[in-house]
Design an enzyme around this catalytic site. Sequence first.
Site, PDB file in Angstrom:
ATOM      1  N   ASP A   1       0.831  -1.203   0.000  1.00  0.00           N
ATOM      2  CA  ASP A   1       0.000   0.000   0.000  1.00  0.00           C
ATOM      3  C   ASP A   1       0.865   1.252   0.000  1.00  0.00           C
ATOM      4  O   ASP A   1       2.046   1.224   0.375  1.00  0.00           O
ATOM      5  CB  ASP A   1      -0.918  -0.018   1.227  1.00  0.00           C
ATOM      6  CG  ASP A   1      -2.254   0.639   0.961  1.00  0.00           C
ATOM      7  OD1 ASP A   1      -2.327   1.471   0.031  1.00  0.00           O
ATOM      8  OD2 ASP A   1      -3.222   0.325   1.668  1.00  0.00           O
TER       9      ASP A   1
ATOM     10  N   GLU B   1       3.349   5.048  -3.706  1.00  0.00           N
ATOM     11  CA  GLU B   1       3.613   6.144  -4.658  1.00  0.00           C
ATOM     12  C   GLU B   1       4.995   6.813  -4.509  1.00  0.00           C
ATOM     13  O   GLU B   1       5.533   7.194  -5.563  1.00  0.00           O
ATOM     14  CB  GLU B   1       2.510   7.211  -4.529  1.00  0.00           C
ATOM     15  CG  GLU B   1       1.145   6.747  -4.986  1.00  0.00           C
ATOM     16  CD  GLU B   1       0.424   5.890  -3.950  1.00  0.00           C
ATOM     17  OE1 GLU B   1      -0.518   5.173  -4.314  1.00  0.00           O
ATOM     18  OE2 GLU B   1       0.827   5.943  -2.769  1.00  0.00           O
TER      19      GLU B   1
ATOM     20  N   ASP C   1      -7.958   4.040  -3.872  1.00  0.00           N
ATOM     21  CA  ASP C   1      -9.119   4.256  -3.006  1.00  0.00           C
ATOM     22  C   ASP C   1     -10.217   5.022  -3.742  1.00  0.00           C
ATOM     23  O   ASP C   1     -10.558   6.167  -3.412  1.00  0.00           O
ATOM     24  CB  ASP C   1      -8.688   5.019  -1.748  1.00  0.00           C
ATOM     25  CG  ASP C   1      -7.721   4.210  -0.899  1.00  0.00           C
ATOM     26  OD1 ASP C   1      -7.704   2.977  -1.038  1.00  0.00           O
ATOM     27  OD2 ASP C   1      -6.980   4.809  -0.108  1.00  0.00           O
TER      28      ASP C   1
END
Length: 961
Positions: free
Chosen positions: A563, A566, A640
């Site tokens: 998760d 980035e 998300d």
Amino acid sequence: MNCLMRKHCLRAWAFTACLGWIQLYAQEKGTWKKDDQQTVWVTPVANEAGGGRLVRVQLYQPQIVRVTVYPGTTVTPDSSLSVVAAAQVRKTFTTEEKGDSIYIHAAPLHVAISLRTGRLAYTTGRGGVLQEVTEGKRFQPQVADGLPCYAVTNRFAVQPDDAWYGLGQHQDDQFNYRHRQVRFFQNNTSVAVPFLLSRNNYGVLWDHYALSTVGDIRPFRPLGDLRLFNAAGKEGWLTQTYANNPARPEELVYTSAVSDINIAFLGDSKAAFPAAFRPDKGLVVYTGAFASGFTGLHKFDFTYAGYVKMWVDGKLVLDRWRQAWNPGAGVVELPLEKDKKYDVRIEWLPDGGESYFTCRWLPPVPDEEQNQFAFTSEAAHAIDYYFIAGENMDSVIAGYRRLTGKATLMPEWAFGFWQSRERYRTQAELLDAVKEFRRRRIPLDNIVQDWSYWREKEWGSQDFDPARFPEPDSMIAQLHRDYKTQIMISVWPKFYTGIPAYNQFERKGWLYGRNVADSVRDWIAQGYVSTFYDAFNASARKGFWNLLQQKIYSKGIDAWWMDASEPDILSNVSPQKRIAQMTPTALGPAALWLNAYPLENARGIYEGQRGTGDNKRVLLLTRSGYAGSQRYGAVIWSGDIASRWTDMKAQISAGINFSMSGLPYWTMDIGGFSVEKRFERPKEADQEEWRELQTRWYQFGAFVPLFRVHGQLPFREIYNIAPETHAAYHSMLYYNKLRYRLLPYIYSLAGKAYWQDYTLMRGLVMDFSADTAVNNIGDQFMLGPSVLVNPVYEYKARKRRLYLPAGTGWYNWYTGQYENGGRHIETDAPYEKMPLYVKAGAILPTGPERQYVAEKKVDTLRVYVYGGADGSFTLYEDEGRDYSYEKGSYSEIPFTYQESSHTLTIGKRTGSFTGMLPKRTVQVVYIDKAHPQGIADKVNILKTIAYTGAALQVPLMHKTL
């Protein structure tokens, strides 16, 4: 590639390449030299404004040309994270000087380079110009971490019929990127992959990692660059009003003039909102009119959190919602007439204390740029890109993977069903969920443990909280032993200060320090200070893997959920803030390497697990990726996203474009992650909409490469969405079971993705490029060569208008009714069924109903053959869990159908693997115009055959009465 970029920068500015060997042919033409059998160097005469002075053209691989343009005569050392292939010497490569150009011939690709300007043009043996640099290259001096570099731009001119796809995954529901803009900044829900794929069978891999823009690179403009009029008609601005009660918007707390809506990043809303305004409950309204000095298609680009609606001349053109902490993106395209006034009303409910809202615009594309696209990056030392030509779009993607690495084959169980939620809070919750799946006989292969299984203060420790997960080893063993279920676990590159892992990484210099120096706290409880590790540091990557191996992998974990990759060190910050948070990296200035973080983060875990020697296939679910991620066992999901119909629709084009970016494995949160409050504690009407949304999304999700449910409250298990008597439950169970029946087909596509660089989720333009009607269809796709998927994304829709591509016929999945291609149809879309069609000539192998992939072998194979055209399909099988396939341990069975003789040929099986079935039963179902039937448990089986591996022919003729 492993040298510090800081050294590269200094070296680049410290020495000049020796160019004395370049042969002078004609002063007015510039100079050129072929320095070996595959590289041509050109020093053009005309230095266009800010353009390059030295051009290197290298025949890199078959049908692939590498172009590097230097701003001066300095040759900077090569350094690529994405490209792993070496150049191959082409002995058939020839050059000739003709006029003021150099021509490179390496059939079927030919390259022309202007000796005056350095511009390039590419042609194929067919003679058509594919692509040409027109405005040339542009370098603008920049500084990163005190070191010199350049902002670089390269423009390309193309054919008038061209269309462009790929470029990663983005949420503005745009499919064909012609005349559109894509920005490369890794963010939650937005994934940058710098590979553009053309319908005219070429691709461009832009080998840069900085903040970049592709396509129409003109900067979006503030609203104030339009002619604005306030609510009273006075020119110069819009009227902006604030109210704390949306039900009574006339009760204003503040009114002001506004000509720029730009609340873009974390902290901006604090300065934008008046003190009396309640952003968690209030309403902001912008009213008035605007006029443009241009006629044509205008684009309005929005970033939004909360609810936003826009009306133009009374027509609703935008209606979106996104949870306040995670802004979304949208583009509205409006045809406007020059100097005509248009009434505008924009309503925004921020729906949170910290919120985001921007609105910018672009005038129509100028005539001189109608047939152009460009790449521009904010920090580089040279322009570096690869031009890839192909016979079709698949061969172009194959070229991309030759450069950046093959897509590894996922374990077979990964193509079954994954259940997840945010989050299972205890060991008992997780086990109870799996137990309930097995009790209800709902197929399941993977249960996912999301974040926060650790103690609250110990993010990054990789330790389970013993109060909530007292026996993680036993839990994992029980999942494997008793429930035959894999488990995936969430791991973040994030560390709270003060924990032992943080202290260890800090001592070794493996952590980014700025977020800690700024004492920025996250959103957990009272907030904790944290940072991320530097994935560009090889030692840090190894250290991160060692931590995971010791604390988690050793317990038997099957797959990784990576998760915030980035890296999302702090959500919703500006690109400049992200760069500051990552400075310095082990490779040098973060500005140069920014977007490559998820690639290197995945690399560390992939290389670490493969280094254990246990031969278990690596599976990484990661929220971001980059060119090359496919070689590290990566599946990228769309982040998300919100639980709304518009967001569901946006996932269709997002998934197709991502797959056309060269990375074959994509998935999404079926049902959407972020949930409106009306769905959390729903009234009856909201409850029914929620169930229908989940049902339609589930139908769509069963046909993407990986089939995965995830999201916030309400819980996402089928039985928590609807009771088993409800149509929603029936439909979701049907598509779950259907997915397992289709696994022989789907896993064969995965085998083809590895061995032939195939793409599973396919834009219609890939297979029907001769039909220009499909260029802009981004809400339908092919799963493999045979299945046309048409998701239903409108509430209460019971019909679906769709397009059947030309050049073939189509069979309704459920009835077998035949339809001619090349036309739009309106077909039934009842609550429980999504329209599906099968192409004429398709051969579709299916297997038995299973509760999990390893429950039983496919000893009975049911093969659906669709008449009307010749067809073929190859059934691929291997061991399914290890890497023996890389050494040739697999088998293939070719199936071909000949329409003229109505004959199915089951070819000789080639290859073998451990556990291969020596024989099996093959049931053949034959469907043609005169004998329609759907795919179902009970069908008319035309032939039943005992197949032992030898070739045989099966006549397919229905008996006539």
